[in-house]
Design a protein around this motif. Structure first.
Motif, PDB file in Angstrom:
ATOM      1  N   ASN A  74      45.288  45.527  54.817  1.00 56.28           N
ATOM      2  CA  ASN A  74      44.456  44.502  54.422  1.00 56.28           C
ATOM      3  C   ASN A  74      44.437  43.175  55.286  1.00 56.28           C
ATOM      4  O   ASN A  74      43.322  42.653  55.268  1.00 56.28           O
ATOM      5  CB  ASN A  74      44.893  44.378  52.779  1.00 56.28           C
ATOM      6  CG  ASN A  74      44.163  45.433  51.902  1.00 56.28           C
ATOM      7  OD1 ASN A  74      43.363  45.816  52.407  1.00 56.28           O
ATOM      8  ND2 ASN A  74      44.979  45.295  50.738  1.00 56.28           N
ATOM      9  N   VAL A  90      38.334  45.213  48.553  1.00 59.12           N
ATOM     10  CA  VAL A  90      39.701  45.713  48.556  1.00 59.12           C
ATOM     11  C   VAL A  90      39.701  46.831  48.059  1.00 59.12           C
ATOM     12  O   VAL A  90      38.815  47.537  47.441  1.00 59.12           O
ATOM     13  CB  VAL A  90      40.718  44.742  47.984  1.00 59.12           C
ATOM     14  CG1 VAL A  90      40.883  43.347  48.884  1.00 59.12           C
ATOM     15  CG2 VAL A  90      40.177  44.331  46.784  1.00 59.12           C
ATOM     16  N   GLN A  93      42.726  47.649  42.602  1.00 58.32           N
ATOM     17  CA  GLN A  93      43.623  46.677  42.262  1.00 58.32           C
ATOM     18  C   GLN A  93      44.520  47.114  41.065  1.00 58.32           C
ATOM     19  O   GLN A  93      45.328  46.396  40.711  1.00 58.32           O
ATOM     20  CB  GLN A  93      42.962  45.504  42.228  1.00 58.32           C
ATOM     21  CG  GLN A  93      42.646  44.856  43.485  1.00 58.32           C
ATOM     22  CD  GLN A  93      41.666  43.551  43.198  1.00 58.32           C
ATOM     23  OE1 GLN A  93      40.312  43.613  43.196  1.00 58.32           O
ATOM     24  NE2 GLN A  93      42.184  42.212  43.359  1.00 58.32           N
ATOM     25  N   PHE A 106      47.250  42.437  48.514  1.00 56.70           N
ATOM     26  CA  PHE A 106      45.839  42.293  48.125  1.00 56.70           C
ATOM     27  C   PHE A 106      45.569  40.602  48.190  1.00 56.70           C
ATOM     28  O   PHE A 106      44.796  40.181  48.909  1.00 56.70           O
ATOM     29  CB  PHE A 106      45.532  42.420  46.520  1.00 56.70           C
ATOM     30  CG  PHE A 106      45.259  43.911  46.368  1.00 56.70           C
ATOM     31  CD1 PHE A 106      44.435  44.707  46.497  1.00 56.70           C
ATOM     32  CD2 PHE A 106      46.537  44.639  45.748  1.00 56.70           C
ATOM     33  CE1 PHE A 106      44.380  45.942  46.413  1.00 56.70           C
ATOM     34  CE2 PHE A 106      46.550  45.890  45.407  1.00 56.70           C
ATOM     35  CZ  PHE A 106      45.434  46.625  45.643  1.00 56.70           C
ATOM     36  N   ARG A 107      46.627  39.744  47.930  1.00 52.99           N
ATOM     37  CA  ARG A 107      46.482  38.404  48.071  1.00 52.99           C
ATOM     38  C   ARG A 107      46.502  37.885  49.589  1.00 52.99           C
ATOM     39  O   ARG A 107      45.647  37.092  49.923  1.00 52.99           O
ATOM     40  CB  ARG A 107      47.840  37.560  47.711  1.00 52.99           C
ATOM     41  CG  ARG A 107      47.566  37.047  46.116  1.00 52.99           C
ATOM     42  CD  ARG A 107      48.618  36.154  45.563  1.00 52.99           C
ATOM     43  NE  ARG A 107      49.202  36.794  44.380  1.00 52.99           N
ATOM     44  CZ  ARG A 107      50.527  37.167  44.451  1.00 52.99           C
ATOM     45  NH1 ARG A 107      51.134  37.229  45.436  1.00 52.99           N
ATOM     46  NH2 ARG A 107      50.977  37.593  43.312  1.00 52.99           N
ATOM     47  N   VAL A 109      44.331  39.087  51.542  1.00 52.05           N
ATOM     48  CA  VAL A 109      42.937  38.803  51.720  1.00 52.05           C
ATOM     49  C   VAL A 109      42.271  37.801  51.716  1.00 52.05           C
ATOM     50  O   VAL A 109      41.743  37.099  52.722  1.00 52.05           O
ATOM     51  CB  VAL A 109      42.372  40.145  50.961  1.00 52.05           C
ATOM     52  CG1 VAL A 109      40.994  40.032  51.010  1.00 52.05           C
ATOM     53  CG2 VAL A 109      42.742  41.489  51.286  1.00 52.05           C
ATOM     54  N   LYS A 110      42.844  37.045  50.607  1.00 49.47           N
ATOM     55  CA  LYS A 110      42.234  35.634  50.456  1.00 49.47           C
ATOM     56  C   LYS A 110      42.923  34.742  51.366  1.00 49.47           C
ATOM     57  O   LYS A 110      42.640  33.803  51.923  1.00 49.47           O
ATOM     58  CB  LYS A 110      42.431  35.177  49.170  1.00 49.47           C
ATOM     59  CG  LYS A 110      43.723  34.740  48.363  1.00 49.47           C
ATOM     60  CD  LYS A 110      43.320  34.056  47.151  1.00 49.47           C
ATOM     61  CE  LYS A 110      44.794  33.941  46.459  1.00 49.47           C
ATOM     62  NZ  LYS A 110      44.834  33.537  45.115  1.00 49.47           N
ATOM     63  N   LYS A 118      34.484  38.439  49.537  1.00 53.65           N
ATOM     64  CA  LYS A 118      35.366  39.223  49.157  1.00 53.65           C
ATOM     65  C   LYS A 118      34.984  39.905  47.969  1.00 53.65           C
ATOM     66  O   LYS A 118      34.716  39.206  47.021  1.00 53.65           O
ATOM     67  CB  LYS A 118      36.790  38.450  48.908  1.00 53.65           C
ATOM     68  CG  LYS A 118      37.310  37.803  50.385  1.00 53.65           C
ATOM     69  CD  LYS A 118      38.440  37.106  50.247  1.00 53.65           C
ATOM     70  CE  LYS A 118      38.236  35.723  49.449  1.00 53.65           C
ATOM     71  NZ  LYS A 118      37.491  34.834  50.355  1.00 53.65           N
ATOM     72  N   ILE A 146      42.222  37.793  44.638  1.00 47.97           N
ATOM     73  CA  ILE A 146      41.911  37.626  46.067  1.00 47.97           C
ATOM     74  C   ILE A 146      40.749  36.523  46.237  1.00 47.97           C
ATOM     75  O   ILE A 146      39.949  36.392  47.045  1.00 47.97           O
ATOM     76  CB  ILE A 146      41.312  38.955  46.551  1.00 47.97           C
ATOM     77  CG1 ILE A 146      39.945  39.394  45.720  1.00 47.97           C
ATOM     78  CG2 ILE A 146      42.169  40.029  46.524  1.00 47.97           C
ATOM     79  CD1 ILE A 146      39.288  40.493  46.372  1.00 47.97           C
TER      80      ILE A 146
END
Ligand SMILES: Cc1cc2nc3c(=O)[nH]c(=O)nc-3n(C[C@H](O)[C@H](O)[C@H](O)COP(=O)(O)O)c2cc1C
Length: 377
Positions: A74, A90, A93, A106-107, A109-110, A118, A146
């Motif tokens: 990711n 993504v 989740q 996942f975080r 990604v932001k 996103k 995200i």
């Protein structure tokens, strides 16, 4: 256990033969324009989607999250989404909502893609079993995790059915999707995972309606196959080898009854396929398994793949004389007989069939008149 499954998906999808069927892009041809009346540099492949500007209409497909490896994948993909100005889904989740200690995967990604488009992701069978209150909490949490610009809910009955620990729970899904649409303050995307969306399903979805449908058609990665390999029952998957609606046909079916954004995926393997999808009625395209394989190799491999995709897409725009993506939508397109036979049998009214129906109409009415007059005498 759920983390183990995520890693098995990554391992099997990247190392086994899991692509079956035919997305049918080879049966579609765009018409060469020998006089484009513009320079290659004039091609403007940018689009706006869900309030974000994309450098070309490409979104990295939904893949993963929830484990160490998934977090690395990711992060690499998100960095590329930011650098290229493209979108990124993504993977589901749910794992992070059930095991918050995995939410970091996942975080990332932001953190790596603060300004890219996103898209959050949850599965329909899982949301169908939640109370309305929990459902709203889950979706909001997934969005915050995200900083998502849109929410995707995936429909995956075939995957759940073949998954050893699957949850083929699809009663009540439509009502839950309507609730999400009402209360969640983000565009809603409904997607498949590789078996396609029919026009009948698109009509049902019209009662929500979602902001986008991602057709995720047959002809690319097969989750029937991935899950059957996991369960050690490959012969089960062989029987259902051709199950699903090929991506090209799914784009046509959905576009014939649905007015929102259409995202094309499932066996899209280069920028020419992506351009064909848009000429057929899609607004953007995605690729999943090839992105995963590149991400596992490292950042440079992902950059190389996206650069190649973007060049192929822009080259197709130039060679069809399409200055803007809107022009590509209007470019002429032809298809081979198997595609046309499917569309005619199904009564699909789309760009590929309009001319045929228009030409058949006078012939049909002439024949009817002839029969009618003959029987009168
Ligand atoms: C390893 C792997 C994991 C996936 N996980 C998800 C997921 O969590 N949620 C989802 O909506 N789709 C998921 N997909 C499905 C893809 O988003 C896509 O619909 C499908 O792979 C077809 O596209 P492709 O032929 O380009 O791979 C996954 C695909 C792969 C290969």
């Amino acid at each position: 256990m759920i983390g183990g499954r995520k890693d098995e998906h990554i391992r099997i999808a990247s190392s086994s033969d899991v692509e079956v069927g035919d997305s049918l892009f080879d049966g579609v041809q765009l018409i060469h324009n020998a006089l484009p009346e513009m320079d290659f540099n004039d091609v403007d492949s940018t689009i706006e989607l869900f309030n974000k500007r994309l450098s070309f209409p490409f979104i990295i497909g939904a893949l993963t999250g929830g484990t160490e490896t998934a977090g690395r994948v990711n992060a690499v993909l998100a960095k590329a989404a930011e650098e290229f100005g493209i979108g990124m889904y993504v993977g589901s989740q749910r794992i992070a909502l059930m095991k918050p200690e995995t939410a970091w995967s996942f975080r990332v990604v932001k953190d790596n893609a603060p300004s890219a488009l996103k898209i959050a992701n949850l599965g329909a069978p899982q949301v169908s079993r939640l109370s309305d209150r929990d459902l709203v909490d889950w979706v909001n949490e997934a969005v915050d995790m995200i900083n998502a610009d849109a929410v995707a809910i995936h429909l995956n009955p075939a995957q759940e059915l073949f998954q050893p620990e699957g949850e083929p729970w699809f009663s009540g899904v439509l009502g839950k999707l309507k609730l999400i649409r009402r209360v969640v303050n983000r565009p809603l995307i409904i997607k498949e995972v590789g078996n396609g969306v029919s026009m009948e399903v698109a009509r049902m979805l019209n009662s929500i309606p979602p902001d986008a449908i991602d057709v995720a058609g047959h002809g690319g990665t097969s989750f029937i196959r991935i899950e059957a390999i996991r369960g050690g029952e490959l012969s089960k998957a062989d029987v259902f080898r051709d199950w699903g609606i090929p991506t090209v046909l799914s784009i046509c079916e959905v576009s014939s009854v649905y007015d929102g954004v259409i995202i094309a995926s499932g066996g899209v393997r280069n920028g020419l396929d992506g351009a064909k999808a848009i000429a057929l009625g899609a607004d953007a395209f995605t690729m999943s398994r090839p992105m995963l394989v590149s991400a596992l190799k490292g950042y440079e491999a992902v950059r190389e793949l996206i650069n190649k995709l973007m060049w192929e897409f822009k080259a197709t725009m130039f060679l069809t004389g399409s200055r803007r993506v809107e022009d590509l939508k209007k470019t002429p397109v032809v298809a081979n007989l198997p595609i046309l036979l499917w569309l005619i049998q199904r009564g699909v009214k789309c760009k590929l069939t309009t001319n045929i129906y228009n030409q058949i109409k006078p012939i049909a009415s002439m024949l009817i008149n002839k029969v009618f007059n003959t029987t009168e005498h």
